[in-house]
Write an enzyme that holds these catalytic residues in place. Structure first.
Site, PDB file in Angstrom:
ATOM      1  N   GLN A 259       0.944  -1.118   0.142  1.00 57.65           N
ATOM      2  CA  GLN A 259      -0.059  -0.134   0.060  1.00 57.65           C
ATOM      3  C   GLN A 259       0.945   1.165  -0.004  1.00 57.65           C
ATOM      4  O   GLN A 259       1.902   1.201   0.407  1.00 57.65           O
ATOM      5  CB  GLN A 259      -1.005   0.190   1.273  1.00 57.65           C
ATOM      6  CG  GLN A 259      -1.953  -1.370   1.170  1.00 57.65           C
ATOM      7  CD  GLN A 259      -2.672  -0.878   2.481  1.00 57.65           C
ATOM      8  OE1 GLN A 259      -3.785  -0.729   2.470  1.00 57.65           O
ATOM      9  NE2 GLN A 259      -2.269  -1.850   3.406  1.00 57.65           N
ATOM     10  N   ASP A 321      -7.592   9.901   6.173  1.00 53.19           N
ATOM     11  CA  ASP A 321      -7.452  11.314   6.279  1.00 53.19           C
ATOM     12  C   ASP A 321      -7.819  12.227   7.464  1.00 53.19           C
ATOM     13  O   ASP A 321      -7.227  13.072   7.606  1.00 53.19           O
ATOM     14  CB  ASP A 321      -7.880  11.951   4.970  1.00 53.19           C
ATOM     15  CG  ASP A 321      -9.405  11.751   4.684  1.00 53.19           C
ATOM     16  OD1 ASP A 321     -10.253  12.675   5.273  1.00 53.19           O
ATOM     17  OD2 ASP A 321      -9.787  10.690   4.139  1.00 53.19           O
ATOM     18  N   GLU A 341      -9.003   1.605  10.667  1.00 53.54           N
ATOM     19  CA  GLU A 341      -8.182   1.767   9.668  1.00 53.54           C
ATOM     20  C   GLU A 341      -7.197   0.806   9.355  1.00 53.54           C
ATOM     21  O   GLU A 341      -6.436   0.507  10.187  1.00 53.54           O
ATOM     22  CB  GLU A 341      -7.796   3.278   9.672  1.00 53.54           C
ATOM     23  CG  GLU A 341      -6.750   3.640   8.513  1.00 53.54           C
ATOM     24  CD  GLU A 341      -7.456   3.243   6.812  1.00 53.54           C
ATOM     25  OE1 GLU A 341      -6.832   2.692   6.081  1.00 53.54           O
ATOM     26  OE2 GLU A 341      -8.491   4.012   6.873  1.00 53.54           O
ATOM     27  N   ASP A 376      -8.640  -6.283   9.894  1.00 52.84           N
ATOM     28  CA  ASP A 376      -9.527  -6.392   8.909  1.00 52.84           C
ATOM     29  C   ASP A 376     -10.624  -5.881   9.773  1.00 52.84           C
ATOM     30  O   ASP A 376     -10.991  -6.646  10.845  1.00 52.84           O
ATOM     31  CB  ASP A 376      -9.431  -7.662   8.368  1.00 52.84           C
ATOM     32  CG  ASP A 376     -10.706  -8.062   7.562  1.00 52.84           C
ATOM     33  OD1 ASP A 376     -10.506  -7.543   6.082  1.00 52.84           O
ATOM     34  OD2 ASP A 376     -11.892  -8.270   7.914  1.00 52.84           O
ATOM     35  N   ALA A 377     -11.606  -5.093   9.066  1.00 51.03           N
ATOM     36  CA  ALA A 377     -13.007  -4.499   9.559  1.00 51.03           C
ATOM     37  C   ALA A 377     -13.725  -5.493   9.904  1.00 51.03           C
ATOM     38  O   ALA A 377     -14.627  -5.712  10.854  1.00 51.03           O
ATOM     39  CB  ALA A 377     -13.351  -3.574   8.719  1.00 51.03           C
ATOM     40  N   ASP A 399     -16.461   5.215   5.750  1.00 54.23           N
ATOM     41  CA  ASP A 399     -15.750   6.059   4.839  1.00 54.23           C
ATOM     42  C   ASP A 399     -14.695   5.337   3.939  1.00 54.23           C
ATOM     43  O   ASP A 399     -13.472   5.338   4.210  1.00 54.23           O
ATOM     44  CB  ASP A 399     -15.059   7.195   5.742  1.00 54.23           C
ATOM     45  CG  ASP A 399     -14.496   8.380   4.724  1.00 54.23           C
ATOM     46  OD1 ASP A 399     -14.590   8.235   3.414  1.00 54.23           O
ATOM     47  OD2 ASP A 399     -13.667   8.952   5.247  1.00 54.23           O
TER      48      ASP A 399
END
Length: 573
Positions: A259, A321, A341, A376-377, A399
């Site tokens: 990433q 962000d 996140e 991991d969400a 988001d």
């Protein structure tokens, strides 16, 4: 006609006992198999990163490579009479092509605008070279000590499969985190060329003339040198490629594994008002924040959910962000916010970079904020639902990049929304960024249909200034969920529980929490404590009651019906 039996290969003159020589050949099989799988995984990972749609990219790469392996095996039949020389040449070519494939794909994407043709070309060549290895190795191992074909094949495949296992584990756990994709591929090529060259030039040197040995030694040396020099220049190459992709105003680039977070433009978020470049934040090549958009996106995402009821405890999924976090914290009554996140490097950048800190108004330094990174969400929510006594969330904000990025598709599935439903309070709200409604209407309305199938009441709304953003506000079914249009909660064709409760109309949405903060709608030119241009934020970010109603009616006007939900076993995006 009866085929003549093959002439048995003569035993090679080895500098070591036959058993040791056989072990060295199997060791080279192990190393070459590991390198070959790394090349495959590099192509899949980089292609998914550059072009998205990871399922398609993996299918193309693997199918083309397997096909090419068959072609390579057939072509290698012609080299069996000179198996040692052929194997050394194949490994040198494979090291050069496989090791340089990542840089070539990245260069094609950066300077030519695409990498699909190059991806197929590299898959064909690398697959053919990998396929040519096994027949040649079979011949070499038989020259050491002749044995029945079944036993030799079993030994070769055992070493090959174990090597593939090691290569598959080395790629995500060693090469990516410590070296990155480009350097990792180059170093793999160095190992590949060295393993193939050493075994042939030392073990089977008696099979070759002096001239042939020197030619192969020179070729392998040049390949290793090119790959090693290339690894030294990778940082310079990455900087040049970033400038080609993002423009010459790249200011910060942070890579963690596969990433990458990139900041471009002026570090002052207000610079675009004076003709400068706006501050832009890219995550994995996708634009996630732009200061020229003002507060419009984060306010549109969070405002309806935060203004529709209690909001003591809030969970934000994504939002590295910090802009959504900033909007949430601007509402009075917020006691605790959890940010979930995956990319810890992106969060750290938003926490420390002066430009992003001014953009998010130091939201991450607020003592009410707790950040969970690296997980991991889906798994995090599943663990959360199993915790006894865990307090539910009044508001959940998603988001995340839109589901067109397939690595995030499972976070837009019915199963995922079912987990969110279980962590919501009885009168909780769930705000979802569902992608551009005008550009990809089927994707947008599939998100909404999936939310309804998960048992949630939904109120879709679309904001098209300055860009096209589609959102869905959801609430637990049958609890009187909020309505953006002033009608009853839920939506036509609601899901199992959806559309059963009367809704309360939301009255306003403000980019700075004006529903809760007195005097939030300051005159243009006013500034907050961080120096952000508050007036511009209000002009672009705040939705009045009328504008919010229009956003809901706009979505309903373009509604697509009859779409099936997306599930883990049948993704629809």
């Amino acid at each position: 006609m009866i085929d003549r039996p093959l002439v048995q290969p003569q035993e090679a003159r080895l500098p070591v006992p036959a058993g040791v020589g056989r072990g060295l050949v199997l060791a080279s099989v192990f190393v070459c198999a590991a390198c070959g799988l790394v090349y495959e995984l590099e192509l899949v990972a980089l292609a998914s990163y550059l072009t998205g749609d990871s399922v398609t990219q993996a299918s193309v790469v693997l199918s083309v490579m397997v096909f090419a392996m068959g072609i390579g095996s057939l072509l290698a039949k012609r080299l069996r009479c000179r198996a040692a020389t052929g194997f050394a040449a194949v490994e040198a070519m494979l090291a050069l092509v496989g090791g340089g494939s990542a840089i070539a794909l990245y260069a094609g994407f950066a300077w030519l605008g695409g990498a699909r043709i190059a991806l197929i070309g590299f898959s064909l060549v690398i697959g053919a070279l990998i396929g040519a290895e096994m027949p040649l190795l079979m011949t070499l191992i038989q020259r050491i000590r002749h044995q029945d074909a079944g036993g030799a094949v079993a030994d070769l495949f055992a070493a090959d499969y174990v090597g593939a296992l090691v290569g598959g584990l080395t790629f995500p756990f060693l090469l990516l985190p410590f070296f990155g994709q480009l350097t990792g591929a180059l170093l793999t090529g160095v190992v590949n060329a060295t393993a193939g060259g050493v075994v042939v030039l030392w073990l089977f040197r008696g099979d070759m003339t002096t001239r042939t040995r020197w030619v192969l030694f020179t070729v392998n040396g040049v390949v290793v040198l090119l790959l090693a020099v290339g690894s030294v220049f990778v940082p310079s190459f990455e900087r040049a490629a970033r400038h080609a992709v993002y423009g010459h105003e790249v200011r910060v680039a942070v890579r963690s594994g596969a990433q990458e977070a990139v900041l471009t433009g002026d570090p002052d978020p207000r610079a675009y008002l004076r003709g400068g470049q706006p501050l832009r934040f890219f995550l994995d090549g996708r634009l996630r924040a732009c200061s020229a958009d003002g507060d419009r996106y984060p306010a549109s995402l969070t405002g309806p959910a935060m203004s529709g009821g209690p909001h003591d405890r809030v969970l934000i999924l994504g939002g590295a962000d910090g802009q959504a976090l900033r909007e949430v914290l601007a509402h009075t009554g917020v006691r605790e916010v959890t940010v979930l996140e995956h990319d810890a490097a992106a969060v750290e950048l938003a926490r420390t970079d002066p430009g992003l800190r001014r953009l998010n108004r130091d939201a991450y330094r607020d003592p009410r904020v707790r950040v969970e990174t690296g997980g991991d969400a889906f798994d995090w929510l599943r663990r959360r639902t199993r915790e006894t006594g865990a307090a539910p969330y009044d508001v959940v904000v998603s988001d995340l990049p839109d589901p067109a990025a397939q690595e995030f598709a499972k976070l837009y599935s019915q199963e995922f929304y079912g987990l969110v439903d279980r962590v919501l309070a009885r009168d909780g709200r769930f705000a979802v960024h569902a992608g551009p409604a005008a550009a990809r209407p089927r994707t947008y309305w599939t998100v909404e249909a999936t939310l309804r199938r998960a048992g949630l009441d939904t109120s879709p709304y679309v904001v098209r200034s300055p860009r096209d953003w589609g959102f869905v506000l959801a609430s637990r079914g049958g609890t009187g969920g909020p309505s953006l249009t002033g009608s009853q909660g839920g939506s036509p064709g609601g899901g199992q529980r959806g559309g059963q409760g009367g809704g309360q109309e939301l009255t306003s949405l403000s980019g700075t929490g004006s529903a809760d903060v007195p005097g939030a709608a300051e005159a243009p030119g006013a500034q907050d404590a961080s120096g952000i241009h508050q007036g511009v934020g209000q002009a672009l970010g705040g939705l009045t009651r009328h504008q919010l109603r229009v956003a809901g009616l706009r979505a309903e006007r373009d509604r697509m019906t009859g779409l099936p939900p997306s599930t883990l076993t049948h993704p629809r995006y």
